[in-house]
Design a protein around this motif. Structure first.
Motif, PDB file in Angstrom:
ATOM      1  N   TYR A   7       5.850  -0.905  -5.328  1.00 29.32           N
ATOM      2  CA  TYR A   7       5.045  -0.133  -4.384  1.00 29.32           C
ATOM      3  C   TYR A   7       3.544  -0.298  -4.619  1.00 29.32           C
ATOM      4  O   TYR A   7       2.744  -0.054  -3.711  1.00 29.32           O
ATOM      5  CB  TYR A   7       5.393   1.357  -4.498  1.00 29.32           C
ATOM      6  CG  TYR A   7       6.784   1.703  -4.067  1.00 29.32           C
ATOM      7  CD1 TYR A   7       7.170   1.577  -2.731  1.00 29.32           C
ATOM      8  CD2 TYR A   7       7.721   2.175  -4.983  1.00 29.32           C
ATOM      9  CE1 TYR A   7       8.446   1.909  -2.330  1.00 29.32           C
ATOM     10  CE2 TYR A   7       9.004   2.505  -4.587  1.00 29.32           C
ATOM     11  CZ  TYR A   7       9.371   2.373  -3.257  1.00 29.32           C
ATOM     12  OH  TYR A   7      10.631   2.701  -2.862  1.00 29.32           O
ATOM     13  N   ILE A   8       3.157  -0.676  -5.825  1.00 26.25           N
ATOM     14  CA  ILE A   8       1.733  -0.704  -6.177  1.00 26.25           C
ATOM     15  C   ILE A   8       0.906  -1.579  -5.238  1.00 26.25           C
ATOM     16  O   ILE A   8      -0.136  -1.145  -4.737  1.00 26.25           O
ATOM     17  CB  ILE A   8       1.550  -1.129  -7.652  1.00 26.25           C
ATOM     18  CG1 ILE A   8       2.130  -0.042  -8.562  1.00 26.25           C
ATOM     19  CG2 ILE A   8       0.083  -1.379  -7.974  1.00 26.25           C
ATOM     20  CD1 ILE A   8       2.134  -0.399 -10.033  1.00 26.25           C
ATOM     21  N   PRO A   9       1.337  -2.838  -4.944  1.00 28.41           N
ATOM     22  CA  PRO A   9       0.535  -3.652  -4.021  1.00 28.41           C
ATOM     23  C   PRO A   9       0.398  -3.024  -2.636  1.00 28.41           C
ATOM     24  O   PRO A   9      -0.665  -3.107  -2.008  1.00 28.41           O
ATOM     25  CB  PRO A   9       1.302  -4.978  -3.952  1.00 28.41           C
ATOM     26  CG  PRO A   9       2.114  -5.016  -5.202  1.00 28.41           C
ATOM     27  CD  PRO A   9       2.478  -3.602  -5.472  1.00 28.41           C
ATOM     28  N   TRP A  10       1.478  -2.379  -2.157  1.00 27.10           N
ATOM     29  CA  TRP A  10       1.431  -1.760  -0.835  1.00 27.10           C
ATOM     30  C   TRP A  10       0.489  -0.550  -0.818  1.00 27.10           C
ATOM     31  O   TRP A  10      -0.252  -0.352   0.150  1.00 27.10           O
ATOM     32  CB  TRP A  10       2.843  -1.325  -0.416  1.00 27.10           C
ATOM     33  CG  TRP A  10       3.728  -2.483  -0.091  1.00 27.10           C
ATOM     34  CD1 TRP A  10       4.604  -3.113  -0.918  1.00 27.10           C
ATOM     35  CD2 TRP A  10       3.797  -3.170   1.153  1.00 27.10           C
ATOM     36  NE1 TRP A  10       5.223  -4.143  -0.271  1.00 27.10           N
ATOM     37  CE2 TRP A  10       4.757  -4.201   1.013  1.00 27.10           C
ATOM     38  CE3 TRP A  10       3.152  -3.018   2.387  1.00 27.10           C
ATOM     39  CZ2 TRP A  10       5.077  -5.079   2.049  1.00 27.10           C
ATOM     40  CZ3 TRP A  10       3.473  -3.886   3.423  1.00 27.10           C
ATOM     41  CH2 TRP A  10       4.419  -4.899   3.248  1.00 27.10           C
ATOM     42  N   VAL A  11       0.529   0.230  -1.887  1.00 29.50           N
ATOM     43  CA  VAL A  11      -0.382   1.377  -1.975  1.00 29.50           C
ATOM     44  C   VAL A  11      -1.822   0.900  -2.006  1.00 29.50           C
ATOM     45  O   VAL A  11      -2.700   1.433  -1.309  1.00 29.50           O
ATOM     46  CB  VAL A  11      -0.068   2.222  -3.233  1.00 29.50           C
ATOM     47  CG1 VAL A  11      -1.138   3.287  -3.442  1.00 29.50           C
ATOM     48  CG2 VAL A  11       1.304   2.878  -3.105  1.00 29.50           C
ATOM     49  N   GLY A  12      -2.081  -0.138  -2.798  1.00 32.06           N
ATOM     50  CA  GLY A  12      -3.440  -0.697  -2.872  1.00 32.06           C
ATOM     51  C   GLY A  12      -3.906  -1.220  -1.532  1.00 32.06           C
ATOM     52  O   GLY A  12      -5.055  -0.985  -1.115  1.00 32.06           O
ATOM     53  N   ILE A  15      -4.665   1.745   0.812  1.00 27.98           N
ATOM     54  CA  ILE A  15      -5.951   2.391   0.498  1.00 27.98           C
ATOM     55  C   ILE A  15      -7.114   1.534   0.978  1.00 27.98           C
ATOM     56  O   ILE A  15      -8.080   2.029   1.586  1.00 27.98           O
ATOM     57  CB  ILE A  15      -6.057   2.658  -1.020  1.00 27.98           C
ATOM     58  CG1 ILE A  15      -5.040   3.722  -1.436  1.00 27.98           C
ATOM     59  CG2 ILE A  15      -7.468   3.081  -1.395  1.00 27.98           C
ATOM     60  CD1 ILE A  15      -4.926   3.918  -2.932  1.00 27.98           C
ATOM     61  N   ALA A  16      -7.003   0.211   0.725  1.00 25.10           N
ATOM     62  CA  ALA A  16      -8.064  -0.703   1.174  1.00 25.10           C
ATOM     63  C   ALA A  16      -8.190  -0.686   2.695  1.00 25.10           C
ATOM     64  O   ALA A  16      -9.298  -0.689   3.249  1.00 25.10           O
ATOM     65  CB  ALA A  16      -7.771  -2.121   0.680  1.00 25.10           C
ATOM     66  N   ALA A  17      -7.038  -0.645   3.392  1.00 22.00           N
ATOM     67  CA  ALA A  17      -7.052  -0.610   4.853  1.00 22.00           C
ATOM     68  C   ALA A  17      -7.712   0.672   5.359  1.00 22.00           C
ATOM     69  O   ALA A  17      -8.511   0.641   6.312  1.00 22.00           O
ATOM     70  CB  ALA A  17      -5.627  -0.729   5.396  1.00 22.00           C
ATOM     71  N   ALA A  21     -11.061   0.699   7.505  1.00 21.12           N
ATOM     72  CA  ALA A  21     -10.974   1.311   8.843  1.00 21.12           C
ATOM     73  C   ALA A  21     -11.996   2.434   8.981  1.00 21.12           C
ATOM     74  O   ALA A  21     -12.636   2.588  10.039  1.00 21.12           O
ATOM     75  CB  ALA A  21      -9.559   1.830   9.080  1.00 21.12           C
ATOM     76  N   SER A  22     -12.177   3.213   7.925  1.00 16.66           N
ATOM     77  CA  SER A  22     -13.177   4.298   7.941  1.00 16.66           C
ATOM     78  C   SER A  22     -14.589   3.734   8.077  1.00 16.66           C
ATOM     79  O   SER A  22     -15.427   4.286   8.798  1.00 16.66           O
ATOM     80  CB  SER A  22     -13.074   5.135   6.668  1.00 16.66           C
ATOM     81  OG  SER A  22     -11.797   5.750   6.574  1.00 16.66           O
TER      82      SER A  22
END
Length: 201
Positions: A7-12, A15-17, A21-22
């Motif tokens: 899950y770690i790469p997906w969480v990272g 968060i980056a996305a 986006a913000s």
């Protein structure tokens, strides 16, 4: 159960996305865009980054792995090994074995050189072979057996790569093709000066 590190790469990536986006939404608002437009920019950037990440993971990564498997990078020879390491012990045992089976068939000076080549092989290398080994009184099939023995003893290269190593090392095999690995366990005769040795100690 899926491991947590999956899950770690997906969480990272998530968060980056969100961060990017913000930032996109903030830039849109700074350029006098209304709230709905800024929110749309946020969604577009978020979805685009997520889709790009999925594309990289599911499509591009397998392609890169397949390409890299075809590119054989031979590492440079690394001569320093701890005296009590398992690899050093295996190297020493194969050098002793080579001294026994090649004694009288390979000049003493060439045996010393061969020990260096064995150490390279044990570390997955064959990039530093500049002088070939001479043999007398051995036929090709006996050298093929020697190739199988070193391949089986160290288990660091594929048999075709071991065939390449043999051809590079022994003068007698000049002009041979790597397909000689198919003859590594040839047993047409009753006796060989270098037999198959599954357990070298």
């Amino acid at each position: 159960m899926v491991k947590k590190d999956k899950y770690i790469p997906w969480v990272g990536a998530g968060i980056a996305a969100l961060i990017l986006a913000s930032i996109g939404r903030y830039i849109a608002l700074r350029n006098d865009a209304d709230t709905d437009t800024a929110n749309l920019v946020f969604i577009i950037v978020l979805v685009s980054i997520c889709l790009l990440y999925v594309l990289c993971i599911e499509v591009l990564e397998p392609i890169f792995k397949a390409v890299l498997k075809r590119i054989k990078v031979i590492p440079k020879y690394r001569p320093s090994l701890s005296e009590d390491s398992e690899l050093r012990k295996k190297i020493d045992s194969f050098c002793r074995y080579s001294d026994e089976v090649l004694n009288g068939y390979v000049p003493e000076a060439d045996l010393t050189l061969l020990y260096r080549y064995i150490e390279q092989y044990a570390q997955g290398c064959y990039d530093d072979i500049h002088q070939k080994i001479n043999t007398t009184g051995l036929d090709n099939f006996e050298l093929y057996h020697y190739g199988w023995n070193i391949w089986n003893h160290f288990d660091v290269m594929l048999q075709p790569e071991t065939a390449d190593w043999l051809i590079k090392v022994f003068v007698q095999l000049d002009g041979s093709k790597r397909s000689i690995y198919k003859k590594f366990k040839n047993d047409e005769r009753v006796t060989y000066k270098i037999p198959i040795e599954p357990n070298i100690k």
